[in-house]
Write a protein that holds these residues in place. Structure first.
Motif, PDB file in Angstrom:
ATOM      1  N   ASN A 182      -4.679   7.778   3.661  1.00 58.54           N
ATOM      2  CA  ASN A 182      -3.527   7.613   2.782  1.00 58.54           C
ATOM      3  C   ASN A 182      -2.455   6.831   3.521  1.00 58.54           C
ATOM      4  N   HIS A 183      -1.797   5.904   2.804  1.00 60.72           N
ATOM      5  CA  HIS A 183      -0.870   4.972   3.436  1.00 60.72           C
ATOM      6  C   HIS A 183       0.580   5.253   3.019  1.00 60.72           C
ATOM      7  N   SER A 184       0.981   6.529   3.060  1.00 61.10           N
ATOM      8  CA  SER A 184       2.367   6.873   2.713  1.00 61.10           C
ATOM      9  C   SER A 184       3.331   6.426   3.806  1.00 61.10           C
ATOM     10  N   TYR A 185       4.510   5.962   3.358  1.00 55.65           N
ATOM     11  CA  TYR A 185       5.592   5.565   4.252  1.00 55.65           C
ATOM     12  C   TYR A 185       6.645   6.671   4.236  1.00 55.65           C
ATOM     13  N   PHE A 186       6.992   7.201   5.413  1.00 53.31           N
ATOM     14  CA  PHE A 186       7.935   8.309   5.504  1.00 53.31           C
ATOM     15  C   PHE A 186       9.267   7.874   6.114  1.00 53.31           C
TER      16      PHE A 186
ATOM     17  N   CYS B  34       4.346   5.177   9.083  1.00 51.75           N
ATOM     18  CA  CYS B  34       3.105   5.727   8.532  1.00 51.75           C
ATOM     19  C   CYS B  34       2.317   6.424   9.634  1.00 51.75           C
ATOM     20  N   LEU B  35       1.668   7.512   9.284  1.00 53.36           N
ATOM     21  CA  LEU B  35       0.719   8.194  10.155  1.00 53.36           C
ATOM     22  C   LEU B  35      -0.571   8.334   9.365  1.00 53.36           C
ATOM     23  N   GLU B  36      -1.469   7.360   9.556  1.00 54.76           N
ATOM     24  CA  GLU B  36      -2.680   7.239   8.745  1.00 54.76           C
ATOM     25  C   GLU B  36      -3.872   7.820   9.505  1.00 54.76           C
ATOM     26  N   THR B  37      -4.313   8.989   9.075  1.00 55.78           N
ATOM     27  CA  THR B  37      -5.443   9.648   9.721  1.00 55.78           C
ATOM     28  C   THR B  37      -6.738   8.975   9.287  1.00 55.78           C
ATOM     29  N   GLN B  38      -7.596   8.655  10.268  1.00 56.69           N
ATOM     30  CA  GLN B  38      -8.815   7.911   9.928  1.00 56.69           C
ATOM     31  C   GLN B  38      -9.748   7.777  11.120  1.00 56.69           C
ATOM     32  N   HIS B  39     -10.969   7.290  10.848  1.00 58.23           N
ATOM     33  CA  HIS B  39     -11.862   6.854  11.911  1.00 58.23           C
ATOM     34  C   HIS B  39     -11.346   5.519  12.451  1.00 58.23           C
ATOM     35  N   TYR B  40     -11.911   5.092  13.567  1.00 56.45           N
ATOM     36  CA  TYR B  40     -11.401   3.901  14.234  1.00 56.45           C
ATOM     37  C   TYR B  40     -11.706   2.624  13.449  1.00 56.45           C
ATOM     38  N   PRO B  41     -10.811   1.643  13.544  1.00 59.66           N
ATOM     39  CA  PRO B  41     -11.066   0.339  12.906  1.00 59.66           C
ATOM     40  C   PRO B  41     -12.327  -0.314  13.475  1.00 59.66           C
TER      41      PRO B  41
ATOM     42  N   LEU C   1       0.813  -1.218   0.000  1.00 59.10           N
ATOM     43  CA  LEU C   1       0.000   0.000   0.000  1.00 59.10           C
ATOM     44  C   LEU C   1       0.846   1.268   0.000  1.00 59.10           C
ATOM     45  N   LEU C   2       2.017   1.242  -0.627  1.00 61.54           N
ATOM     46  CA  LEU C   2       2.904   2.395  -0.598  1.00 61.54           C
ATOM     47  C   LEU C   2       2.235   3.635  -1.190  1.00 61.54           C
ATOM     48  N   GLY C   3       1.926   4.588  -0.321  1.00 61.51           N
ATOM     49  CA  GLY C   3       1.343   5.856  -0.740  1.00 61.51           C
ATOM     50  C   GLY C   3      -0.090   5.788  -1.209  1.00 61.51           C
ATOM     51  N   SER C   4      -0.719   4.622  -1.099  1.00 58.35           N
ATOM     52  CA  SER C   4      -2.042   4.407  -1.693  1.00 58.35           C
ATOM     53  C   SER C   4      -3.169   5.063  -0.901  1.00 58.35           C
ATOM     54  N   THR C   5      -4.236   5.380  -1.626  1.00 55.26           N
ATOM     55  CA  THR C   5      -5.507   5.707  -0.989  1.00 55.26           C
ATOM     56  C   THR C   5      -6.182   4.398  -0.606  1.00 55.26           C
ATOM     57  N   VAL C   6      -6.612   4.299   0.649  1.00 54.89           N
ATOM     58  CA  VAL C   6      -7.200   3.060   1.148  1.00 54.89           C
ATOM     59  C   VAL C   6      -8.680   3.273   1.414  1.00 54.89           C
ATOM     60  N   GLY C   7      -9.528   2.372   0.932  1.00 52.06           N
ATOM     61  CA  GLY C   7     -10.980   2.448   1.094  1.00 52.06           C
ATOM     62  C   GLY C   7     -11.624   1.294   0.351  1.00 52.06           C
ATOM     63  N   ARG C   8     -12.908   1.107   0.361  1.00 54.62           N
ATOM     64  CA  ARG C   8     -13.928   2.002   0.870  1.00 54.62           C
ATOM     65  C   ARG C   8     -13.869   2.136   2.380  1.00 54.62           C
ATOM     66  N   VAL C   9     -13.398   1.112   3.080  1.00 52.07           N
ATOM     67  CA  VAL C   9     -13.178   1.210   4.523  1.00 52.07           C
ATOM     68  C   VAL C   9     -11.746   0.782   4.827  1.00 52.07           C
TER      69      VAL C   9
END
Length: 385
Positions: A213-217, A346-353, A109-117
């Protein structure tokens, strides 16, 4: 015509050529100076096909010289180039050299948009309005989530800043989710070295939605193969307890006196050994102090070798901190350089799992007539002391 006349004409012609060449060089130098001074621009190029569909790469540059690269496969951030404390510009985000690598099975998932959930849904199912829905997978939007879809994109220029808007229509029943969901993501590169990610979505049936977003820094820009010496602050006093298979239990615990306490700055590597037995490193969801839905600072990372600092702002209630636990040297990244465990974070901003199956968690159901919105900012700074 005498020999002297011929020589005079040759000298005059040579002089004219010299003047013309000098003017051209001066014009080119002026042009280069203006470009480096920095007029923002976007470059677009086709980089190949996946499943018969064209994939495009967009390169955004601001007036300071910072660059962000995006591709329409997975609406992914493939590269971020920023200056360090010495003024040297280098990459701070993991990526691959080829489209086939992004579309391959080893892409984590390098840099990918992750969804629908994004993240996990327990038992691959949920119930909305009395109807049960079964999914193709319990994680990251299904077996073929948004990270494996090709998005439509267009360039946007506004207020002397550059942006790319990407859209994807996730059809009713895709990966088991209900409703035709139209998702729009706008990536904006500002002249203050901020990367803005604005999410928007509408649906014709009630559906869960959690995007990230699943970017690796690696903020060292290649000076340190691991990110363990990066200092991190997370503006959260609580984290979500997890059980078997990293699935959230539903309990929200205090970070005090745990390895998950990043309320004051500490290196990623300081306490990582204390969590190895559970998730091979950090893979934790923090419940942020800010639960208002308004934009606020969520986390801050500082890398001492380069002096680079990353601030993360979000409207989301949570952020997942992942310390690159499963990065492997078997996988080669950009320029053929092998990745390594804990080589990035990664610092993935999101609602809770698993929010859809946990009524006490913030709502993740989008209904017809309503618009889902979310905003995240990755702000890149430099400490020069």
């Amino acid at each position: 015509m005498t020999k002297n006349t011929i020589m005079t004409k040759l000298k005059f012609t040579a002089y004219l050529l010299f003047l013309i060449l000098s003017c051209l060089l001066a014009e080119d130098a002026f042009s280069q100076k203006q470009n480096s001074a920095g007029k923002p621009f976007i470059k677009t190029e086709k980089i190949g096909q996946v499943e018969g569909q064209d994939v495009f790469q967009y390169t955004l540059q601001n007036k300071t010289g910072m660059q962000v690269q995006l591709i329409t496969y997975g609406a992914a951030i493939t590269n971020i180039l920023t200056p360090d404390k010495f003024g040297e510009i280098s990459s701070v985000a993991f990526g691959f050299d080829s489209l086939s690598d992004y579309a391959g099975s080893q892409n984590q998932l390098l840099g990918s948009t992750v969804g629908r959930v994004a993240n996990r849904i327990s038992n691959k199912k949920f119930i909305i309005d009395g109807k049960e829905y079964n999914l193709t997978s319990d994680i990251h939007g299904g077996a073929k989530g948004f990270d494996k879809r090709i998005w439509n994109a267009k360039e946007i220029f506004h207020k002397n800043e550059v942006a790319v808007e990407m859209k994807y229509l996730s059809k009713d029943g895709e990966e088991g989710f209900p409703g035709n969901l139209l998702v729009t993501i706008t990536f904006t590169l500002t002249n203050s070295n901020d990367l803005l990610i604005d999410y928007k979505a509408n649906t014709d049936k009630a559906t869960p939605i959690v995007l990230t977003n699943h970017s690796y820094f690696n903020l060292s820009g290649g000076k340190d193969k691991k990110a363990l010496n990066t200092e991190l602050i997370v503006y959260a006093d609580k984290y979500l307890e997890y059980g078997d298979g990293s699935l959230i239990t539903g309990k929200i615990l205090n970070v005090k006196d745990t390895p998950f306490d990043f309320t004051s700055s500490k290196t990623i590597g300081k306490d990582i050994e204390k969590v190895q037995q559970y998730t091979n490193g950090y893979d934790v969801t923090f419940s942020l102090r800010n639960q208002s839905g308004k934009l606020a600072l969520a986390a801050k990372a500082y890398e001492p070798l380069s002096g680079r600092e990353l601030e993360v702002y979000t409207t989301e209630p949570g952020v997942v901190f992942y310390s690159g636990n499963w990065l492997s040297e078997k996988v080669k990244g950009r320029n053929g350089v092998p990745y390594t465990k804990n080589g990035a974070f990664c610092l993935e901003t999101q609602h809770y799992p698993n929010s859809i199956n946990t009524p006490a968690f913030p709502n993740t159901i989008l209904r017809p007539g309503k618009t889902f919105t979310s905003k995240t900012i990755y702000k890149f700074l430099v400490r020069k002391e």
